[in-house]
Enzyme design. Structure first.
Site, PDB file in Angstrom:
ATOM      1  N   HIS A  56       0.813  -1.226   0.000  1.00 48.56           N
ATOM      2  CA  HIS A  56       0.000   0.000   0.000  1.00 48.56           C
ATOM      3  C   HIS A  56       0.842   1.269   0.000  1.00 48.56           C
ATOM      4  O   HIS A  56       0.311   2.361   0.140  1.00 48.56           O
ATOM      5  CB  HIS A  56      -0.931  -0.027   1.223  1.00 48.56           C
ATOM      6  N   LYS A 103       2.800   4.572  -1.105  1.00 54.81           N
ATOM      7  CA  LYS A 103       2.601   5.566  -2.169  1.00 54.81           C
ATOM      8  C   LYS A 103       3.796   6.526  -2.110  1.00 54.81           C
ATOM      9  O   LYS A 103       3.785   7.534  -1.398  1.00 54.81           O
ATOM     10  CB  LYS A 103       1.296   6.335  -1.966  1.00 54.81           C
ATOM     11  N   ASP A 129      15.268  11.638  -8.980  1.00 55.07           N
ATOM     12  CA  ASP A 129      16.584  12.200  -8.669  1.00 55.07           C
ATOM     13  C   ASP A 129      16.681  12.532  -7.182  1.00 55.07           C
ATOM     14  O   ASP A 129      16.686  11.637  -6.360  1.00 55.07           O
ATOM     15  CB  ASP A 129      16.892  13.405  -9.560  1.00 55.07           C
TER      16      ASP A 129
END
Length: 497
Positions: free
Chosen positions: A176, A178, A183
């Protein structure tokens, strides 16, 4: 009841708070955040997580789904060395996003791309397409530059694996996280990568322009990727060498994954850079299947600190802190609820109304999820009333025509301060799933930077702008009647919600 808009209140008091914040900012730059009042109370949290000192100008909240999508594409195209992405899934129709990654790869042979998604969700098909088939085209065209990892929960095995159909099997556990890295910049969010998250599904998104924090999250994705299936260009799944199979060797897999995660945590343990700054970021993870509970420990410790501050000022509730806490799915763990009911702080909850729940009017069994969350929310509201805490604990529901709500996190306002000084942002919903079943990542941000505080204030104020206060009358409405079967089922399967 007439409510003066928060933005107007802040505007009237802006000169006062800008002057105060400037004086604090100067003090922090000389001494470091944890040496100042009341931030010194949070110094023990460094025992639970590494800390990354920054200046507030390195942190940038975004506010709208369209901002999130625009930033994603811009950052992808400007990346020179690394792109790493962790999301539950990539929508089957997101060819534009994948083509943006392809365009970035075509510009630089040095660019390395690592994408981590959930195996169950990522292989679910719609019209013969899935996240896996979409991403396999990148592996085919750029085999030396792209890696796609697909985590499979070790708790879906044996009879469950054989009998639970797609969508239902995802209730057992998911990847789950996110996290979006480019860079030397990383963005933490609760948003996935599909059209609704780019248009009318409200979430949170905060950019951190810091190479050390970015490297931390790249390391995290590498570790999770090391015990995940690897996607091939012909849409096959293979396991890295010396990694147990999560389905056939569940116990050994859990042991290996836990060892690698503990090694990752120990690598950063004690990292408390002495560089002076007006802001500190403490990243934490929560991975219940492997006994990793950093996020839960830090969140409970934060609530305990808020409680102790309230006890010290028990004679004057105006000196208590205010905590805004939001989740698209109202299903807080029993431990969180008990802490909240007993904490001497003001709580303002914000959750999705049934209409703003992503499962509203969906097909099949999932259409019963909004009333299930209504039932859980009503139970907590009754606990608040029973404890006579209505003046200190309020619940609001996000209700915006044609929008759904998926934001999660918290903000802390110190006593008599209109702007937040702390926030937590990331993937956890503070619920049973986040605590026990899924892999989650979150960060605590503490700041004395007045510009960042104002940006965080704008973030939470915009969410409350589309909300309505929950009262006893809310649950007496005809459309809030919860069928008996849903009430029973919600009590039984609440750890899967």
């Amino acid at each position: 009841m007439l409510r003066l808009p928060l933005t107007l209140l802040a505007k009237r008091q802006l000169p006062i708070y800008l002057n105060l914040a400037r004086s604090i900012h100067g003090s922090c730059a000389r001494h470091g955040l944890f040496e100042n009042q009341p931030y010194h109370l949070f110094k023990p949290l460094q025992q639970l997580a590494p800390s990354f000192p920054m200046n507030g100008g390195q942190i940038q909240p975004l506010y709208e789904p369209s901002d999130f999508y625009r930033e994603l594409k811009t950052r992808i195209l400007s990346a020179k060395e690394r792109i790493f992405i962790a999301a539950l899934y990539i929508g089957q129709s997101e060819k534009e996003l994948v083509d943006t990654i392809r365009q970035a790869l075509s510009r630089s042979k040095q660019l390395q791309v690592h994408i981590l998604i959930d195996c169950l969700r990522g292989t679910r098909t719609s019209k013969s397409e899935s996240s896996a088939t979409l991403l396999a085209t990148l592996l085919r065209d750029y085999p030396d530059q792209v890696q796609v990892s697909m985590y499979h929960t070790p708790d879906l095995k044996g009879v469950l694996k054989k009998t639970l159909p797609p969508r239902f099997n995802e209730s057992i556990g998911l990847m789950h996280l996110k996290v979006y890295g480019f860079d030397d910049t990383v963005m933490l969010s609760g948003a996935n990568l599909s059209t609704d998250y780019f248009t009318n599904r409200q979430d949170r998104y905060i950019l951190f322009h810091d190479p050390k924090l970015t490297h931390y999250y790249q390391d995290l994705l590498k570790v999770v990727g090391s015990f995940s299936y690897q996607l091939t260009h012909d849409v096959q799944l293979t396991l890295p060498n010396s990694t147990a199979d999560p389905v056939r060797q569940s116990s050994l897999f859990k042991q290996q994954a836990r060892e690698r995660l503990l090694a990752f945590i120990n690598k950063y343990k004690g990292q408390h850079d002495d560089v002076k700054g007006d802001t500190v970021v403490l990243p934490v993870i929560q991975m219940g299947p492997f006994g990793i509970r950093q996020d839960e420990k830090l969140t409970l410790a934060l609530l305990e600190i808020a409680h102790r501050h309230g006890v010290a000022n028990s004679d004057d509730r105006q000196l208590w802190w205010t905590i805004h806490l939001t989740s698209g799915y109202f299903n807080f763990t029993d431990r969180y609820k008990q802490f909240i009911l007993n904490t001497r702080a003001k709580f303002k909850f914000l959750t999705a109304s049934p209409e703003a729940n992503g499962f509203f009017n969906s097909k099949g069994v999932s259409r019963f999820l909004p009333p299930a969350y209504t039932f859980i929310e009503r139970q907590f509201y009754r606990q608040v009333v029973k404890a006579k805490k209505q003046e200190m604990i309020s619940i609001e529901e996000y209700k915006r025509p044609n929008w759904t709500y998926h934001a999660k996190g918290l903000w802390v306002n110190f006593a008599q301060k209109p702007w937040p000084s702390l926030t937590m942002v990331g993937s956890p919903n503070f619920g049973h799933r986040s605590s026990q079943r899924d892999l989650e990542a979150q960060a605590l941000v503490m700041t004395e930077n007045e510009t960042l505080q104002a940006a965080l204030y704008k973030e939470v104020d915009r969410l409350h702008h589309h909300s309505q206060l929950v009262t006893n009358e809310t649950f007496e409405q005809q459309d809030r009647r919860v069928p008996y079967g849903v009430r029973v089922a919600a009590s039984v399967v609440k750890t899967m919600l």
